[in-house]
Design a protein around this motif. Structure first.
Motif, PDB file in Angstrom:
ATOM      1  N   ILE A  70      23.200  -8.595 -12.292  1.00 49.12           N
ATOM      2  CA  ILE A  70      21.866  -9.159 -12.543  1.00 49.12           C
ATOM      3  C   ILE A  70      20.891  -8.210 -11.866  1.00 49.12           C
ATOM      4  N   ASN A  71      20.165  -7.478 -12.660  1.00 51.01           N
ATOM      5  CA  ASN A  71      19.267  -6.470 -12.075  1.00 51.01           C
ATOM      6  C   ASN A  71      17.903  -7.091 -11.780  1.00 51.01           C
ATOM      7  N   LEU A  72      17.597  -7.231 -10.495  1.00 52.12           N
ATOM      8  CA  LEU A  72      16.274  -7.706 -10.072  1.00 52.12           C
ATOM      9  C   LEU A  72      15.565  -6.586  -9.307  1.00 52.12           C
ATOM     10  N   GLU A  73      15.756  -5.355  -9.770  1.00 53.90           N
ATOM     11  CA  GLU A  73      15.072  -4.202  -9.171  1.00 53.90           C
ATOM     12  C   GLU A  73      14.397  -3.409 -10.289  1.00 53.90           C
ATOM     13  N   HIS A  74      13.288  -3.995 -10.771  1.00 52.93           N
ATOM     14  CA  HIS A  74      12.558  -3.330 -11.851  1.00 52.93           C
ATOM     15  C   HIS A  74      11.244  -2.732 -11.377  1.00 52.93           C
ATOM     16  N   GLY A  75      11.153  -2.515 -10.049  1.00 57.18           N
ATOM     17  CA  GLY A  75       9.952  -1.857  -9.526  1.00 57.18           C
ATOM     18  C   GLY A  75      10.073  -0.345  -9.552  1.00 57.18           C
ATOM     19  N   TYR A  76      11.290   0.143  -9.801  1.00 58.43           N
ATOM     20  CA  TYR A  76      11.529   1.591  -9.781  1.00 58.43           C
ATOM     21  C   TYR A  76      10.891   2.214 -11.022  1.00 58.43           C
ATOM     22  N   ALA A 158      -2.714   2.597   5.106  1.00 57.66           N
ATOM     23  CA  ALA A 158      -2.109   1.374   5.660  1.00 57.66           C
ATOM     24  C   ALA A 158      -0.588   1.463   5.601  1.00 57.66           C
ATOM     25  N   ASP A 159       0.055   0.632   6.415  1.00 55.62           N
ATOM     26  CA  ASP A 159       1.533   0.663   6.433  1.00 55.62           C
ATOM     27  C   ASP A 159       2.119   0.268   5.089  1.00 55.62           C
ATOM     28  N   ILE A 160       1.364  -0.508   4.278  1.00 55.44           N
ATOM     29  CA  ILE A 160       1.916  -0.970   2.993  1.00 55.44           C
ATOM     30  C   ILE A 160       1.795   0.091   1.894  1.00 55.44           C
ATOM     31  N   ASP A 161       1.162   1.226   2.211  1.00 52.02           N
ATOM     32  CA  ASP A 161       0.997   2.269   1.189  1.00 52.02           C
ATOM     33  C   ASP A 161       2.337   2.949   0.877  1.00 52.02           C
ATOM     34  N   TYR A 162       2.352   3.694  -0.212  1.00 54.05           N
ATOM     35  CA  TYR A 162       3.580   4.358  -0.673  1.00 54.05           C
ATOM     36  C   TYR A 162       3.965   5.458   0.336  1.00 54.05           C
ATOM     37  N   PRO A 163       5.233   5.476   0.786  1.00 58.27           N
ATOM     38  CA  PRO A 163       5.621   6.388   1.873  1.00 58.27           C
ATOM     39  C   PRO A 163       5.166   7.838   1.689  1.00 58.27           C
ATOM     40  N   SER A 164       5.342   8.398   0.519  1.00 58.71           N
ATOM     41  CA  SER A 164       4.982   9.809   0.335  1.00 58.71           C
ATOM     42  C   SER A 164       3.467  10.023   0.438  1.00 58.71           C
ATOM     43  N   PHE A 165       2.689   9.003   0.104  1.00 57.13           N
ATOM     44  CA  PHE A 165       1.226   9.171   0.177  1.00 57.13           C
ATOM     45  C   PHE A 165       0.757   9.009   1.622  1.00 57.13           C
ATOM     46  N   LYS A 166       1.486   8.201   2.399  1.00 54.63           N
ATOM     47  CA  LYS A 166       1.158   8.095   3.834  1.00 54.63           C
ATOM     48  C   LYS A 166       1.376   9.460   4.495  1.00 54.63           C
ATOM     49  N   LEU A 210     -12.474   9.155   4.172  1.00 55.27           N
ATOM     50  CA  LEU A 210     -11.599   8.968   3.010  1.00 55.27           C
ATOM     51  C   LEU A 210     -10.526   7.933   3.317  1.00 55.27           C
ATOM     52  N   ILE A 211     -10.338   6.986   2.384  1.00 46.63           N
ATOM     53  CA  ILE A 211      -9.222   6.042   2.547  1.00 46.63           C
ATOM     54  C   ILE A 211      -8.336   6.050   1.299  1.00 46.63           C
ATOM     55  N   LEU A 212      -7.080   5.722   1.542  1.00 47.62           N
ATOM     56  CA  LEU A 212      -6.122   5.490   0.460  1.00 47.62           C
ATOM     57  C   LEU A 212      -5.961   3.984   0.332  1.00 47.62           C
ATOM     58  N   LEU A 213      -6.098   3.468  -0.882  1.00 47.14           N
ATOM     59  CA  LEU A 213      -5.855   2.036  -1.112  1.00 47.14           C
ATOM     60  C   LEU A 213      -4.741   1.890  -2.132  1.00 47.14           C
ATOM     61  N   THR A 214      -3.841   0.961  -1.887  1.00 48.40           N
ATOM     62  CA  THR A 214      -2.769   0.711  -2.857  1.00 48.40           C
ATOM     63  C   THR A 214      -3.055  -0.603  -3.568  1.00 48.40           C
ATOM     64  N   HIS A 215      -3.234  -0.533  -4.860  1.00 49.26           N
ATOM     65  CA  HIS A 215      -3.614  -1.722  -5.626  1.00 49.26           C
ATOM     66  C   HIS A 215      -2.534  -2.802  -5.540  1.00 49.26           C
ATOM     67  N   VAL A 216      -1.279  -2.410  -5.786  1.00 53.62           N
ATOM     68  CA  VAL A 216      -0.142  -3.324  -5.570  1.00 53.62           C
ATOM     69  C   VAL A 216       0.888  -2.572  -4.736  1.00 53.62           C
ATOM     70  N   SER A 217       1.217  -3.133  -3.578  1.00 53.16           N
ATOM     71  CA  SER A 217       2.129  -2.432  -2.667  1.00 53.16           C
ATOM     72  C   SER A 217       3.556  -2.410  -3.186  1.00 53.16           C
ATOM     73  N   ASN A 218       4.183  -1.250  -3.023  1.00 53.80           N
ATOM     74  CA  ASN A 218       5.600  -1.154  -3.419  1.00 53.80           C
ATOM     75  C   ASN A 218       6.502  -1.855  -2.412  1.00 53.80           C
ATOM     76  N   GLN A 219       5.962  -2.290  -1.270  1.00 54.30           N
ATOM     77  CA  GLN A 219       6.805  -2.937  -0.256  1.00 54.30           C
ATOM     78  C   GLN A 219       7.083  -4.397  -0.603  1.00 54.30           C
ATOM     79  N   HIS A 220       6.041  -5.108  -1.057  1.00 58.65           N
ATOM     80  CA  HIS A 220       6.204  -6.543  -1.301  1.00 58.65           C
ATOM     81  C   HIS A 220       5.327  -7.078  -2.431  1.00 58.65           C
ATOM     82  N   GLY A 221       4.734  -6.151  -3.212  1.00 57.45           N
ATOM     83  CA  GLY A 221       3.994  -6.583  -4.403  1.00 57.45           C
ATOM     84  C   GLY A 221       2.652  -7.234  -4.127  1.00 57.45           C
TER      85      GLY A 221
END
Ligand SMILES: Cc1ncc(COP(=O)(O)O)c(C=O)c1O
Length: 436
Positions: A70-76, A158-166, A210-221
């Motif tokens: 049961i694949n519940l990993e469709h964020g990739y 922010a800590d919730i941003d995408y790791p490579s962009f941090k 300059l700030i980076l904002l993540t519209h939907v976080s890849n950590q917890h949506g």
């Protein structure tokens, strides 16, 4: 129209979508509905349709299903609907057969049509969109080519941003002699709490540029209130780069709803295009602040495409954008968002009642998406999260993914797709109940 040696016009080589008919590239670029596509009952609300299992079973039949898990990993990335996959395979065959003859003579026009289609879907102007290989290419270029920094300025993420962009934001420290500040956001929050966090970070950092904002976080949506934060930033002369890699198609919005100058998108996640398709958005009039790609020239700052040098790319994947947008738009972006939220709510509502489980992400509906994360209370190390993920996979046959980017530790991310069923989510909830 030019005839090739095969006797087939080079613009009539792509097999049509569900109908299997031959159609031209030009026609394929116009919005269309696959034949037999399920039509929902008239006047049904998004909320009611999101729970109509007959409708979703029908939609699920357009996707190849994964056996044995049961694949519940469709964020990739997003699985292509079969109609898109068939189009992509035909386009690959056409590109491979016609080779440079197609690429040198016809591709430029077809590429432009694809850009137009993306711009229309986002509510942007055609000259504001550049196709990229992924969101990372778009965001990395925006950060690296941002011109507005002087020695001693501050950049923030922010800590919730995408790791490579941090790490790219942090790289500005040595590359541009600036301060790079990471703020920690709550793992559970609503829109006003998130806005307050950013406002106090602005107050605490007077040299912020300059700030980076993540519209939907890849950590917890969790959805970040990009428009409100950007308005506050703009009033203070702070520029915003928006990471919309995970949000487009997961939630229903247009550019005006985030109102940023610059954003990066993916089409290979929730829009369902083949892998290798993203987009850069640059608002008209904002280009002077982002340098052209090294070596490119744009003296009047009017050519967004000079900000990226993608070079030879997967032509067939790009040609498949309209087919993917057709499928997405035929379901309807708001209906899709409602379905994904419904599937997420089926497990978060149950998990919220479990005293040993902490659900991470938005706390109100405007901060929530179909994606959310969880961990065991007081067990927030990455190792704890890995153990949970492995138990779900090995004992229950449920596939999820560990996220490690939050300042507060690790978690397990759960991301159903529109073709997942309530019965599958029920199995996941049963598994959760056994974790102690
Ligand atoms: C929030 C966010 N940003 C950026 C990315 C990077 O996307 P890509 O690897 O397609 O560029 C992802 C991918 O999961 C993401 O979730």
């Amino acid at each position: 129209m030019i005839k090739l040696k095969t006797g087939i016009s080079r613009r009539t080589l792509i097999t049509g979508m569900a109908s299997g008919t031959i159609m031209s590239v030009a026609n394929a670029l116009n919005a269309r509905t696959p034949s037999g596509f399920p039509r929902p009952p008239a006047d049904i609300s998004d909320s009611s349709l999101s729970k109509d299992e007959d409708y979703w079973n029908n939609i699920a039949s357009y996707y190849d299903s994964t056996a044995g898990i049961i694949n519940l990993e469709h964020g990739y990335w997003g699985k292509m609907a079969r109609t898109v996959q068939e189009f992509y395979l035909s386009a690959t065959k056409m590109v491979n057969t016609q080779n440079s003859y197609y690429a040198r003579k016809d591709y430029t026009e077809d590429h432009k049509s694809c850009v137009r289609r993306v711009a229309n879907a986002l509510g942007a102007e055609e000259d504001e969109i550049v196709l990229t290989r992924n969101a990372t290419e778009a965001i990395h270029n925006l950060i690296r080519q941002y011109r507005g920094l002087d020695d001693g300025d501050t950049v923030l993420y922010a800590d919730i941003d995408y790791p490579s962009f941090k790490t790219t934001m942090s790289w500005l420290k040595s590359a541009r002699n600036v301060n790079a500040v990471q703020i920690e956001l709550p793992v559970q929050a609503d829109q006003s709490e998130l806005l307050k966090k950013y406002i106090s970070a602005f107050d605490a950092n007077p040299k912020l540029k300059l700030i980076l904002l993540t519209h939907v976080s890849n950590q917890h949506g969790m959805i970040v209130p990009v428009k409100a934060i950007t308005a506050e930033a703009r009033a203070r002369g702070i520029d915003v780069i928006c990471d919309s890699a995970q949000s487009w198609g997961l939630i229903d919005f247009k550019i005006k709803d985030i109102d940023v100058d610059w954003a990066g998108f993916n089409l290979h996640k929730w829009i369902g295009a083949p892998l290798g398709v993203g987009a850069l958005y640059m608002r008209r009039g904002s280009l002077h602040k982002i340098a052209p790609y090294p070596g490119e020239d744009d003296p009047e700052n009017k050519d967004a495409s000079a900000r990226v040098h993608t070079a030879t790319s997967n032509f067939a994947a790009i040609l498949s954008i309209p087919a993917a947008l057709d499928f997405h738009e035929n379901i309807g972006a708001s209906v899709k968002e409602a379905r994904l939220n419904y599937l997420r709510s089926l497990w978060t509502t149950e998990a919220d009642k479990m005293s040993n489980i902490e659900v991470l992400g938005g706390t109100d509906e405007s901060s929530r998406t179909g994606m959310a994360s969880f961990r065991k209370v007081d067990k927030n190390s990455v190792k704890d999260a890995q153990l949970l993920q492995q138990t779900l996979e090995n004992k229950f046959g449920i596939f999820t993914v560990v996220r490690k980017g939050l300042a507060s530790g690790g978690c397990v991310r759960v991301t159903p797709q529109i073709f997942n069923t309530p019965a599958q989510i029920e199995k996941f909830v049963s598994a959760l109940k056994t974790l102690n």
